[in-house]
Write a protein that holds these residues in place. Structure first.
Motif, short mmCIF file in Angstrom:
data_model
loop_
_atom_site.label_atom_id
_atom_site.label_comp_id
_atom_site.label_asym_id
_atom_site.label_seq_id
_atom_site.Cartn_x
_atom_site.Cartn_y
_atom_site.Cartn_z
N ALA A 177 17.37 5.42 16.52
CA ALA A 177 17.85 6.74 16.60
C ALA A 177 19.09 7.40 17.34
O ALA A 177 19.70 6.41 17.97
CB ALA A 177 16.60 7.59 17.04
N PRO A 178 19.50 8.60 17.00
CA PRO A 178 20.67 8.97 17.63
C PRO A 178 20.46 9.04 19.14
O PRO A 178 19.45 9.12 19.44
CB PRO A 178 21.06 10.49 17.08
N ALA A 179 21.73 8.53 20.05
CA ALA A 179 21.52 8.42 21.60
C ALA A 179 21.88 9.67 22.04
O ALA A 179 22.81 10.48 21.85
CB ALA A 179 22.25 7.16 22.08
N ALA A 180 21.11 10.03 23.16
CA ALA A 180 21.47 11.14 23.94
C ALA A 180 21.41 10.57 25.36
O ALA A 180 20.53 9.79 25.65
CB ALA A 180 20.41 12.21 23.99
N THR A 229 12.24 11.80 18.06
CA THR A 229 13.43 11.80 17.34
C THR A 229 15.00 11.23 17.52
O THR A 229 15.80 11.30 17.22
CB THR A 229 13.87 13.30 16.72
N THR A 230 14.82 10.89 19.07
CA THR A 230 16.14 10.56 19.69
C THR A 230 16.02 9.28 20.73
O THR A 230 14.72 9.26 21.30
CB THR A 230 16.57 11.84 20.54
N ARG A 231 16.89 8.55 20.39
CA ARG A 231 16.95 7.50 21.64
C ARG A 231 17.56 8.18 23.05
O ARG A 231 18.77 8.48 23.29
CB ARG A 231 18.21 6.41 21.30
N CYS A 232 16.65 8.42 23.82
CA CYS A 232 16.76 9.23 25.04
C CYS A 232 17.15 7.91 26.17
O CYS A 232 16.39 7.19 26.44
CB CYS A 232 15.59 10.15 25.73
N ILE A 233 18.27 8.31 26.80
CA ILE A 233 18.65 7.53 28.02
C ILE A 233 19.00 8.20 29.21
O ILE A 233 19.88 9.15 29.20
CB ILE A 233 19.99 6.49 27.70
N ALA A 234 18.32 8.19 30.33
CA ALA A 234 18.97 8.72 31.50
C ALA A 234 19.27 7.76 32.37
O ALA A 234 18.73 7.03 33.09
CB ALA A 234 17.36 9.50 32.12
N GLY A 238 28.23 -0.62 27.56
CA GLY A 238 27.37 -1.97 27.86
C GLY A 238 26.25 -1.81 27.02
O GLY A 238 25.69 -2.81 26.52
N LEU A 239 25.65 -0.64 26.58
CA LEU A 239 24.68 -0.54 25.67
C LEU A 239 24.91 -0.55 24.39
O LEU A 239 23.98 -0.27 23.33
CB LEU A 239 23.76 0.74 26.12
N GLY A 240 26.20 -0.37 24.05
CA GLY A 240 26.79 -0.16 22.57
C GLY A 240 26.26 0.99 22.12
O GLY A 240 25.78 1.20 20.88
N LEU A 241 26.49 2.36 22.61
CA LEU A 241 25.81 3.36 22.17
C LEU A 241 26.58 4.15 21.06
O LEU A 241 26.11 4.92 20.27
CB LEU A 241 25.49 4.60 23.42
N GLY A 242 27.95 3.98 21.06
CA GLY A 242 28.59 4.62 20.05
C GLY A 242 28.73 6.36 20.41
O GLY A 242 28.92 6.59 21.78
#
Length: 283
Positions: free
Chosen positions: A30-33, A56-61, A91-95
């Motif tokens: 999913a799109p990353a936040a 709905t979202t790849r959530c990263i804190a 590092g996580l390749g989030l784009g």
């Protein structure tokens, strides 16, 4: 979401400057936040927002250095913190990410946005430092105490018990600090004197020039930008600063005012942020 559910998902990314702790929920496709906290809290403060958005979202804190699971670094300036965000994204390749910041984390997001606009899909700022209000004047005595090395012991002492934690320096950032679970206070105030000294170093390193240097980049930033601002922070993060951000950033839309909300409203009142993020992101 309770604290144990959140912290069970905490991971660590090796990086050149030191390990970076982060917590992730949602589908990796999913799109990353990326959610960025402020001083003396941690990625944990976003747990309720993430719980509602992870479908709905790849959530990263992220846990910034000297917070949560991330060790301190030699350079604890907000400019250096922006580079920590860049290390995590790489590092996580989030784009491209939807970047969300609060408090000092909002200042860090502004610096990141000015330096790496191509790494953003969108930017959301809640009550936070801005050029001309970094740090806020009422916070200046705490900065001076930190520079004198007189802040850490008092901050570490707050961890003595539930009553002192609920009346500690973070309590005034909530509308109702009595409702904050004790395990949250332990997470924020834990780590003992060594961790408190690391946070003290970060406070001592606050430099208005770091945010001023980002201003030209923000003036050119056409990335869609959402500003959601609690109105009960007039002494530190008054609503006028939200409108200054809107005038500064070309991609900014209207300011959404959250009536009566204090600095940590994304944690305390996630329902006042989540619907705006869903509409803004279109998902």
């Amino acid at each position: 979401m309770d604290v144990s559910t959140f912290t069970a998902r905490r991971r660590s990314l090796p990086a050149d400057g030191g390990e970076i702790a982060y917590t992730e929920f949602g589908d990796a496709g999913a799109p990353a936040a990326l959610f960025v906290h402020g001083l003396a809290t941690g990625g944990l403060m976003w747990r309720h927002v993430i719980e509602q958005l992870s479908g709905t979202t790849r959530c990263i804190a992220i846990d910034l250095p000297a917070h949560g699971g991330t060790p301190a670094r030699a350079d604890m300036s907000v400019a250096a913190m922006a580079e920590v965000l860049a290390e995590l994204c790489g590092g996580l390749g989030l784009g491209k990410v939807d970047l969300v910041g609060n408090d000092t984390g909002g200042a860090i997001c502004q610096i990141f946005a000015a330096r790496y606009p191509g790494g953003l899909r969108s930017l959301t700022l809640t009550n936070c430092d801005t050029d001309g209000n970094f740090p806020p004047p009422e916070f200046a005595p705490m900065v001076e105490l930190a520079r004198q090395g007189k802040l850490a012991e008092g901050f570490a002492g707050v961890a003595a018990g539930p009553a002192s934690r609920a009346a500690g320096p973070l309590a005034g950032l909530y509308n109702d600090p009595a409702t904050v679970p004790d395990e949250v206070w332990r997470e924020y105030y834990g780590g003992g004197l060594d961790r408190a000294r690391d946070v003290e170093r970060m406070i001592a390193a606050l430099d208005p020039a770091d945010l001023t240097a980002a201003t030209p980049g923000l003036r050119a930033l056409r990335v869609p930008t959402l500003i959601v601002w609690g109105t009960a922070e007039e002494s530190n993060f008054g609503v006028k600063w939200a409108y200054q951000l809107r005038e500064l950033i070309p991609g900014a839309r209207d300011v959404i005012e959250v009536d009566g909300a204090k600095l940590l409203f994304p944690e305390e009142r996630p329902g006042d942020l989540v619907p705006h993020l869903r509409e803004f992101w279109g998902r």
